[in-house]
Scaffold this active site. Structure first.
Site, PDB file in Angstrom:
ATOM      1  N   ASP A 249       4.906   3.293  -4.605  1.00  0.00           N
ATOM      2  CA  ASP A 249       5.215   3.791  -3.263  1.00  0.00           C
ATOM      3  C   ASP A 249       6.547   3.192  -2.808  1.00  0.00           C
ATOM      4  OD1 ASP A 249       5.291   4.504  -0.609  1.00  0.00           O
ATOM      5  OD2 ASP A 249       3.627   3.226   0.004  1.00  0.00           O
ATOM      6  N   HIS A 414       8.473  -5.380  -1.620  1.00  0.00           N
ATOM      7  CA  HIS A 414       9.294  -4.568  -2.507  1.00  0.00           C
ATOM      8  C   HIS A 414      10.700  -5.155  -2.541  1.00  0.00           C
ATOM      9  CE1 HIS A 414       7.262  -0.986  -3.984  1.00  0.00           C
ATOM     10  NE2 HIS A 414       6.665  -0.832  -2.829  1.00  0.00           N
ATOM     11  N   HIS A 448       5.605  -3.377  -6.640  1.00  0.00           N
ATOM     12  CA  HIS A 448       4.499  -3.462  -7.597  1.00  0.00           C
ATOM     13  C   HIS A 448       5.097  -3.566  -8.994  1.00  0.00           C
ATOM     14  CE1 HIS A 448       1.547  -2.430  -4.536  1.00  0.00           C
ATOM     15  NE2 HIS A 448       2.257  -1.377  -4.197  1.00  0.00           N
ATOM     16  N   GLU A 473       1.978   1.773 -12.386  1.00  0.00           N
ATOM     17  CA  GLU A 473       1.253   2.513 -11.348  1.00  0.00           C
ATOM     18  C   GLU A 473       1.265   3.984 -11.726  1.00  0.00           C
ATOM     19  OE1 GLU A 473       1.087   3.551  -6.576  1.00  0.00           O
ATOM     20  OE2 GLU A 473       1.860   1.611  -7.249  1.00  0.00           O
ATOM     21  N   HIS A 475      -0.517   6.436  -9.727  1.00  0.00           N
ATOM     22  CA  HIS A 475      -1.256   6.953  -8.576  1.00  0.00           C
ATOM     23  C   HIS A 475      -1.289   8.480  -8.548  1.00  0.00           C
ATOM     24  CE1 HIS A 475      -2.212   5.912  -4.085  1.00  0.00           C
ATOM     25  NE2 HIS A 475      -3.169   6.610  -4.665  1.00  0.00           N
ATOM     26  N   GLU A 521      -2.848   0.621  -8.443  1.00  0.00           N
ATOM     27  CA  GLU A 521      -3.269   2.010  -8.281  1.00  0.00           C
ATOM     28  C   GLU A 521      -3.042   2.828  -9.550  1.00  0.00           C
ATOM     29  OE1 GLU A 521      -2.891   2.595  -3.487  1.00  0.00           O
ATOM     30  OE2 GLU A 521      -1.052   2.809  -4.645  1.00  0.00           O
ATOM     31  N   GLU A 586      -3.930  -5.794  -0.085  1.00  0.00           N
ATOM     32  CA  GLU A 586      -3.163  -5.107   0.958  1.00  0.00           C
ATOM     33  C   GLU A 586      -4.061  -4.988   2.181  1.00  0.00           C
ATOM     34  OE1 GLU A 586      -1.509  -1.367  -0.372  1.00  0.00           O
ATOM     35  OE2 GLU A 586      -0.867  -2.222  -2.292  1.00  0.00           O
ATOM     36  N   ASN A 646       8.693  14.861  -0.789  1.00  0.00           N
ATOM     37  CA  ASN A 646       8.898  13.563  -0.153  1.00  0.00           C
ATOM     38  C   ASN A 646       7.706  13.258   0.729  1.00  0.00           C
ATOM     39  OD1 ASN A 646       9.530  14.094   2.876  1.00  0.00           O
ATOM     40  ND2 ASN A 646      10.786  15.600   1.777  1.00  0.00           N
ATOM     41  N   PHE A 650       6.652   7.357   5.307  1.00  0.00           N
ATOM     42  CA  PHE A 650       5.584   6.459   4.851  1.00  0.00           C
ATOM     43  C   PHE A 650       6.150   5.220   4.147  1.00  0.00           C
ATOM     44  CE2 PHE A 650       1.478   5.374   2.854  1.00  0.00           C
ATOM     45  CZ  PHE A 650       0.670   5.510   3.967  1.00  0.00           C
ATOM     46  N   ASN A 653       7.148   0.915   6.697  1.00  0.00           N
ATOM     47  CA  ASN A 653       5.918   0.209   7.086  1.00  0.00           C
ATOM     48  C   ASN A 653       6.039  -1.299   6.863  1.00  0.00           C
ATOM     49  OD1 ASN A 653       5.811   0.378   4.257  1.00  0.00           O
ATOM     50  ND2 ASN A 653       4.335   2.058   4.318  1.00  0.00           N
TER      51      ASN A 653
END
Length: 1105
Positions: A249, A414, A448, A473, A475, A521, A586, A646, A650, A653
Site C-alpha cells: 500500500d 514507509h 512493508h 505482499e 494483497h 497481506e 497495525e 488508483n 488512501f 494516513n
C-alpha cells in the site's frame, strides 16, 4: 577476462525480443537472479582496525541537530546525491557512483535503444537523471498509487507489454591503488528488475526492489589506473514477475532509488559474518560468537594460510585519541569439525564481562571488528559493524527484551519523501527518529519491506525496537478467484525465500531488530511455512512475526492482528490456550482527522496481561510534491498524476505531513505512549516509572496548579529517583499544591505535573517534556455555571415590521423576526456577528466518516438528508418580561431541502429561546428534538458567522491543539489564544477540523478588543468549539487543502454534542458508542456577552450570581 562466448550464451536467454515470442526473463518467477552474489551484511572494506574504529566514531556523531538540516523540497535532489557520497567517506576501497547518469525511458523493453550497453554507443542526446532516484519523480512516466489492486491486469507471472523501461549509462575509472584487487558492483536497491552491463558485457540480472544486488565485475573492467573509462549500462523494468510480490500500500515508483557502489576487495576477503550474543541469566556476562565466511578467488591456493581475528571495542566515550585501546573482548577461533555439518565457515567465540546492554531506552553499542591477516600478520581485509548485547526471548504471553516484557509503543513506517520518493537522505531519517523519540515512540515496523541500510544503523544508535519485514505482499490476489496466492504455488517458493534470506543476511547484526516478519497481506500457505522454518533455523535469537492467515498461524511467535477492536484483543489476552503475546501490527488508522479512541486501547494494554502494544498505521502522509498549473505546489495523492487505477487519498494516513510537520493527533500518541504515568485516587497521587531499564535520574518533575484557567502556584516536585517499574505516592494533604488549592476560591482546579529532561540526549534537548499529566482536583463547592448578574439596567428595544432592534449597554442586536435569526450584532458600533444564530447538525465529512461505503456514516447521513437540511421558522414570540429583560422564542422545523415541508419529512424541531438583558447578556436556551429514526448525528449545536476581522480567539477549555471528544486526553484544560487562521488544520484532504473540546468559555475579538463572548450556562456541559474562514460547505467541497477558498466571514460552531472522529480503522464505521450522538431530545444553554478591550472574558466567567 571471462569467456565472451559463455557470456553471450547466457545473454541469448536473458536479452530477448519479445515481439518474436521469445522468452522474457522478467516474467519467469523461477529465474530471479543471475551472477548475483550471495546476500551478506553491508561491507565497508576497511584497510585497518584503527580506520574502522575512526569510521564508526565519526559515523556515530549524529544527533538532534542533524535533523534540522532535513529538506523536503527541490533541494532534496542534490541532497540525496551528496548524502550517498558522504556515506562512503573514509572508506578507501569503496567508491560511490551516485551522481547524474545518462537516461532514456523506453515505453517497453523492446523499444529500448539497440545495443545501448555498448561502449561505443552515443548517449550525448540522452537526458540526465540523478542516481539514486525514482524516475517518476523527475518528469519521466507517472507515479501510481494503489492500495490493493495491481496497477496492471492480474495475470501472473505476465506483465504488460507496455512496460516502461529505464536505460541508464554512466562511467567510472578505477584508482591505481586498487590494482590486483577484486571489483564488486553493488546496487543497494533497484525497482523492480534489471540487467547490468560493464563495457558491453552482460554481468548480471536481479529483482527485488528493496534489497541489494551485487556482482563481481573484476574481469570486465579496464586496468586500475588506466585512462580508459568503464561504462556501466543498466536496463530497469518497471514491471516484472517480482511486482506480483510487491503489492504494498504505497506509490509504485521505479528506478535505481538507492546508492550504487564500487567495492574493492583482495583476492581472498571477508564476505560475511554473523554476530550473536548469549546473556547468562543474571546478565553478568555474555557469551559471544561470530561466524565468518571468506571468499577466495580461483587464483588463490586453497592452502593459503590466513588468520581471522575478531575484537569487540567500546568507543562510546568522548576520547578518540587512542581508539585501539578501547577493546573489551577478543574472540578465539574454533577449529573446524572433522565432519562439518551445516555451517562451513569460521567460528570464533569469546566472553564479555559486565556488558552494557542494548535496549530502546539505553541503546549501548559496541564496535565489532573482523580482521583477515596473511601468514606474516599483515592485514589483508577488515570489516566492522555496530552491535548490541541484548537477549530476545519468550515467556507465556510475553515478549522479553533482556528479561523484561517491554511495551511496544510503535508506528509503521514507509520510506517516503515528498520530493524524491523512495530515495533516502540521512537528515530526513534522523528527523523521523527525533520526532519519534520526542513523542515517546520506541518501536518501528518497516512496512512493508527492508529499508535503507543506514536506517538500521540509526535505529541501533537512537534506540528503536524494530520489526524487519520481507518485501512480500500479494494483497491484490484477494480480488481474484482465478489465481491462487503465490504462497500456495511452488513456482513462487524460491522467489519468496530469496527475499527472506536477503533480508536476514543483510540485517542480521543489527541490535534494533527484535523480530523478523515474513511480509504483509500475502495470505498464508506452505511457502510461508518454509520461510518461517528457514528463519528459525538461521536465527533462533529473534522472534518471528506474520499477520497473514489470521495472525495466529504456526509461523508467527506473536499474535499480531490488524485493526482488531480492543475488546477482542482483551479476549485473546485472557484466552488461557493462547500462550503468545498480542502486539497489534497495525492499529489506529491515522487517515486525516483521526486516531480517536487510542487512549482506550492503551487503558486496556496497560492493564491487561498478554497485551504488549502495537504499531500505529502509519507514520507519514504519503503525499508527493506536485506543481499545479499556476506554479504553486501541493501534496498529491492517487489520481493526481492521471494514474489509473488508483486509490485516491488512501495513502494519506500518517501522523505527520509529508514534510514531517506533526498532525495534532501525534500529541495524543505521545500522551498514551509516555513512560511516566500519574494518577490521583483515594487521596493519593501516584507517579509511576513504567520504563524497564531507565530510572528517573535524568528527569526533573515540575508542577503547576490552576484555578478556573489561572495559575495559582507552581514549583519543582522533589522526588526520590524512581527505579524502573516503581512508583512513588504523595498524600493529598501533604502535597506541595494542597495549600494553593485550599486557599483558592476557584470553582474548578487542575494540577499539571510534567517530567522534563534535565540534560540533553542524542535525540532530545534539555528541558524536553517526556511526560505530562493533568489531574482534576476535588471540587470544594458545587460548580456554578456562568450566569449573569441581573442588574437594574433598562433594556431598550423596538420592533418595526419584522425587525427587532435590541439596544444593550454598548451593543446593538438586529433580530429578524421573520427568519428567527440575528441579522447583525455590533459592539461599540463595530460589526461583530453578521448572521446567525441557527441550529446545526452537520459537519464536513472526515475520511473516517466516509469509510464503509453504504454502511459509512456519510452514506447514512446523506440517506437521511442530514447534509441537506434547511430550517423554516414555525413561529416566533417576542415577550417583555421586565424593563430589564426581553424574551424571544423561535420554533424551527428542519426539512430536507427541496422536499415537502410535511410532518412526514420533519427531521428536527428546535425551540430556541433568547433572553436579552439590559446588562448586555444574551442567554440562549435550545431544545432540540430530532426524529427518532435518524442515524447518529455529526453534531448538535449552533452556527453563526462573525465579521472577518474578529480573528482573535481566546478560550478556556482543552487545547492548545485540535481535539475531539474521543481524542482529547493529551489536551489540557487551560486558557489559550490563537488567530482564526492558526486554528485551521491543513489536512491534505479537507474535512471537519480545528475543533477544541470541553470549552467553558470562548471570546472572539478583533485586534482592538471588540467582539463577543460565549460560555456554557446552567447545567450545560462544556462545548465543542471551532472557528474558521472556511465554511463547512467549502471544507466538504475541496479535495485538496490548497483548493480551499476563504469566505467573507468566520464560521463559528458551538456544539452541545459532537461525534468523535474515530480511528480504529477508516473503512468501517467505528466511533465508539460513548462518542456517538444519538438522535435523542436534549436541551442546552449558552450565554453571550459583548466585550471590549477593557473587559476580561475570565472576569465575565467568574461573575456568578
Amino acid at each position: 577476462m571471462a569467456s565472451s562466448s559463455a557470456t553471450m550464451a547466457v545473454s541469448n536467454k536473458l536479452i530477448v525480443n519479445s515481439s518474436n515470442g521469445d522468452y522474457k526473463v522478467w516474467e519467469d518467477p523461477s529465474f530471479i537472479k543471475w551472477r548475483k552474489r550471495d546476500s551478506h551484511v553491508s561491507l565497508h572494506c576497511h584497510d585497518s582496525v584503527e580506520g574502522s574504529l575512526k569510521y564508526w566514531y565519526e559515523r556515530n556523531k549524529v544527533d538532534v541537530l542533524v535533523s534540522k538540516s532535513a529538506v523536503w523540497d527541490d533541494d532534496a535532489v542534490s541532497g540525496s546525491i551528496e548524502c550517498a557520497k558522504n556515506w562512503v567517506q573514509d572508506l578507501p576501497f569503496v567508491k560511490s557512483l551516485s551522481g547524474y547518469w545518462k537516461f532514456f525511458l523506453a515505453q517497453s523493453p523492446t523499444a529500448a535503444p539497440l545495443n545501448f550497453h555498448d561502449t561505443v554507443f552515443q548517449d550525448s542526446t540522452w537526458e540526465t537523471i540523478p542516481v539514486p532516484s525514482n524516475w517518476q519523480m523527475h518528469g519521466f512516466d507517472r507515479p501510481i498509487y494503489t492500495n490493493i489492486i495491481y496497477p496492471f491486469p492480474l495475470d501472473p507471472p505476465h506483465v504488460p507489454d507496455d512496460n516502461p523501461t529505464g536505460c541508464y549509462r554512466t562511467y567510472f575509472q578505477l584508482p591505481k591503488d586498487w590494482e590486483g584487487r577484486r571489483i564488486l558492483l553493488h546496487f543497494e536497491a533497484v525497482d523492480s528488475a534489471f540487467h547490468v552491463w560493464i563495457n558491453g558485457s552482460l554481468v548480471g540480472y536481479s529483482q527485488d526492489s528493496r534489497l541489494p544486488a551485487e556482482f563481481e565485475i573484476t574481469d570486465f573492467c579496464h586496468e586500475c589506473g588506466s585512462d580508459k573509462k568503464n561504462v556501466v549500462a543498466v536496463k530497469v523494468y518497471r514491471w516484472s514477475d517480482g511486482s506480483y510480490l510487491e503489492d504494498q500500500d504505497h506509490w509504485w515508483l521505479s528506478g535505481i532509488h538507492r546508492d550504487v557502489l564500487l567495492l574493492s576487495k583482495p583476492k581472498i576477503f571477508i564476505a560475511d559474518y554473523f554476530f550473536t550474543s548469549n546473556l547468562v541469566e543474571n546478565f553478568a556476562y555474555a557469551d559471544l560468537e561470530v561466524e565468518v565466511i571468506l571468499d577466495k578467488s580461483t587464483e588463490v591456493n586453497d592452502n593459503t594460510e590466513v588468520k581471522i581475528e575478531v575484537t569487540l571495542f567500546d568507543i562510546s566515550g568522548d576520547d578518540c585519541t587512542n581508539l585501539l585501546s578501547a577493546d573489551v573482548a577478543q574472540l578465539e577461533l574454533h577449529p573446524p569439525p572433522t565432519y562439518p555439518l551445516g555451517f562451513h565457515g569460521y567460528r570464533l567465540t569469546g566472553k564479555l564481562q559486565n556488558p552494557k546492554l542494548w535496549s530502546a531506552e539505553q541503546p549501548s553499542l559496541y564496535t565489532l571488528v573482523v580482521t583477515l591477516k596473511d601468514a606474516s600478520g599483515n592485514i589483508v581485509d577488515c570489516e566492522s559493524c555496530q552491535v548490541g548485547i541484548r537477549k530476545i526471548s519468550k515467556s507465556p504471553k510475553q515478549l522479553l527484551v533482556n528479561g523484561h516484557p517491554v511495551m511496544i509503543r510503535g508506528v509503521n513506517r514507509h520510506e517516503h519523501h515528498p520530493r524524491i520518493g523512495k530515495t533516502n537522505i540521512e537528515s530526513c531519517m534522523v528527523k523521523d527518529l527525533v520526532l519519534m523519540k520526542e513523542h515517546n515512540i520506541n518501536a518501528v515496523r518497516n512496512s512493508h519491506y527492508p529499508q535503507h541500510p543506514r536506517w538500521y544503523e540509526l535505529c541501533d544508535l537512537f534506540g528503536m525496537y524494530m520489526i524487519d519485514e520481507a518485501n512480500i505482499e500479494t494483497h491484490g490476489f484477494d480480488l481474484s478467484s482465478r489465481f491462487k496466492h503465490p504462497t500456495q504455488e511452488p513456482v513462487w517458493a524460491s522467489s519468496m525465500l530469496d527475499r527472506v534470506i536477503g533480508m536476514v543476511e543483510r540485517d542480521k547484526n543489527h541490535a534494533c531488530i527484535i523480530s523478523w516478519s515474513l511480509g504483509n497481506e500475502a495470505s498464508y500457505g506452505p511457502n510461508h511455512a518454509a520461510l518461517a522454518g528457514w528463519i528459525r533455523g538461521k536465527d533462533p535469537s529473534r522472534v518471528l512475526h506474520y499477520e497473514g492467515g489470521g495472525s495466529r498461524t504456526p509461523s508467527t511467535d506473536i499474535v499480531c492482528p490488524m485493526y482488531m477492536r480492543i475488546w477482542d484483543c482483551v479476549k485473546i489476552a485472557k484466552d488461557p490456550t493462547e500462550t503468545r503475546p498480542l502486539i497489534l501490527c497495525e492499529y489506529s488508522h491515522a487517515m486525516g482527522n483521526s486516531n480517536g479512541n487510542i487512549h482506550e486501547y492503551w487503558e486496556a494494554i496497560d492493564s491487561t496481561f498478554g497485551l504488549q502494544g502495537g504499531f500505529i498505521w502509519d507514520w507519514v502522509d504519503q503525499g508527493l510534491l506536485k506543481e499545479s498549473s499556476d506554479g504553486s505546489k501541493f501534496w498529491a495523492y492517487g489520481g493526481d498524476f492521471g494514474d489509473t487505477p488508483n486509490d485516491l487519498n488512501f495513502c494519506i494516513n500518517g501522523l505527520v505531513w509529508p514534510d514531517r510537520t506533526p498532525h495534532p493527533a501525534l500529541n495524543e500518541v505521545k500522551y498514551c505512549y509516555q513512560p511516566i504515568k500519574m494518577s490521583f485516587t483515594n487521596g493519593l497521587f501516584k507517579i509511576s516509572n513504567t520504563n524497564f531499564f531507565k530510572t528517573t535520574e535524568e528527569l526533573q518533575f515540575n508542577w503547576v496548579i490552576e484555578g478556573d484557567g489561572c495559575k495559582l502556584e507552581s514549583g519543582i516536585l522533589s522526588l526520590p529517583i524512581l527505579d524502573p517499574q516503581s512508583s512513588y505516592d504523595i498524600k493529598w494533604e501533604s502535597s506541595p499544591w494542597y495549600p494553593s488549592w485550599a486557599s483558592s476560591s476557584a470553582a474548578e482546579t487542575f494540577l499539571t505535573v510534567t517530567a522534563n529532561l534535565s540534560k540533553p540526549t542524542r535525540w532530545l534537548k534539555s528541558g524536553h517534556v517526556v511526560a505530562s499529566q493533568q489531574l482534576e482536583l476535588p471540587l470544594k463547592k458545587e460548580f456554578i455555571s456562568s450566569a449573569p448578574k441581573i442588574e437594574k439596567v433598562t433594556l431598550n428595544y423596538e420592533l418595526i415590521d419584522h425587525k427587532l432592534t435590541v439596544h444593550q449597554n454598548f451593543s446593538e442586536i438586529t433580530f429578524n423576526n421573520e427568519s428567527g435569526a440575528i441579522d447583525s450584532w455590533t459592539v461599540e458600533g463595530v460589526p461583530v456577528m453578521l448572521k446567525g444564530i441557527t441550529p446545526c447538525f452537520w459537519r464536513a465529512p472526515t475520511d473516517n466518516d466516509k469509510g464503509g461505503e453504504d454502511s459509512s456514516y456519510l452514506s447514512k447521513w446523506k440517506a437521511a438528508n442530514l447534509d441537506n437540511v434547511f430550517f423554516i421558522k414555525e413561529s416566533s414570540d417576542v415577550k417583555k418580561i421586565t424593563d430589564q429583560l426581553l424574551e424571544v422564542t423561535v420554533v424551527y422545523n428542519g426539512f430536507p431541502k427541496g422536499g415537502e415541508t410535511s410532518n412526514e419529512n420533519l427531521l428536527f424541531k428546535v425551540d430556541m429561546k433568547y433572553s436579552f438583558y439590559g446588562s448586555g447578556d444574551v442567554i440562549l436556551v435550545s431544545h432540540v428534538k430530532p426524529r427518532s429514526d435518524l442515524p447518529p448525528l455529526p453534531r448538535i449545536g449552533i452556527e453563526f458567522h462573525l465579521e472577518k476581522s474578529i480573528n482573535n480567539v481566546k478560550w478556556y477549555g482543552r487545547g492548545p491543539f485540535e481535539c475531539y471528544p474521543d481524542r482529547k486526553a493529551a489536551a489540557n484544560v487551560g486558557m489559550y489564544e490563537k488567530k482564526v487562521d492558526e486554528m485551521h488544520v491543513p489536512y491534505i484532504v479537507p474535512g471537519e477540523c480545528a475543533g477544541r473540546a470541553d470549552v467553558r468559555w470562548v471570546a472572539f475579538q478583533n485586534d482592538k478588543g471588540s467582539g463577543l463572548y460565549a460560555s456554557v450556562y446552567n447545567d450545560s456541559p462544556p462545548m465543542q468549539m471551532n472557528a474558521s474562514y472556511y465554511s463547512t460547505t467549502e471544507l466538504d467541497r475541496a479535495t485538496h487543502n490548497e483548493e480551499l477558498v476563504k469566505g467573507d466571514d468566520i464560521e463559528v460552531h458551538l456544539d452541545h454534542k459532537h461525534m468523535g472522529v474515530g480511528g480504529d480503522d477508516s473503512w468501517t464505521p467505528c466511533v465508539h458508542d460513548e462518542y456517538m450522538v444519538p438522535p435523542s431530545p436534549c436541551t442546552f444553554s449558552i450565554r453571550f456577552f459583548p466585550i471590549t478591550a477593557a473587559i476580561s472574558p475570565h472576569d465575565i466567567y467568574n461573575a456568578r450570581s
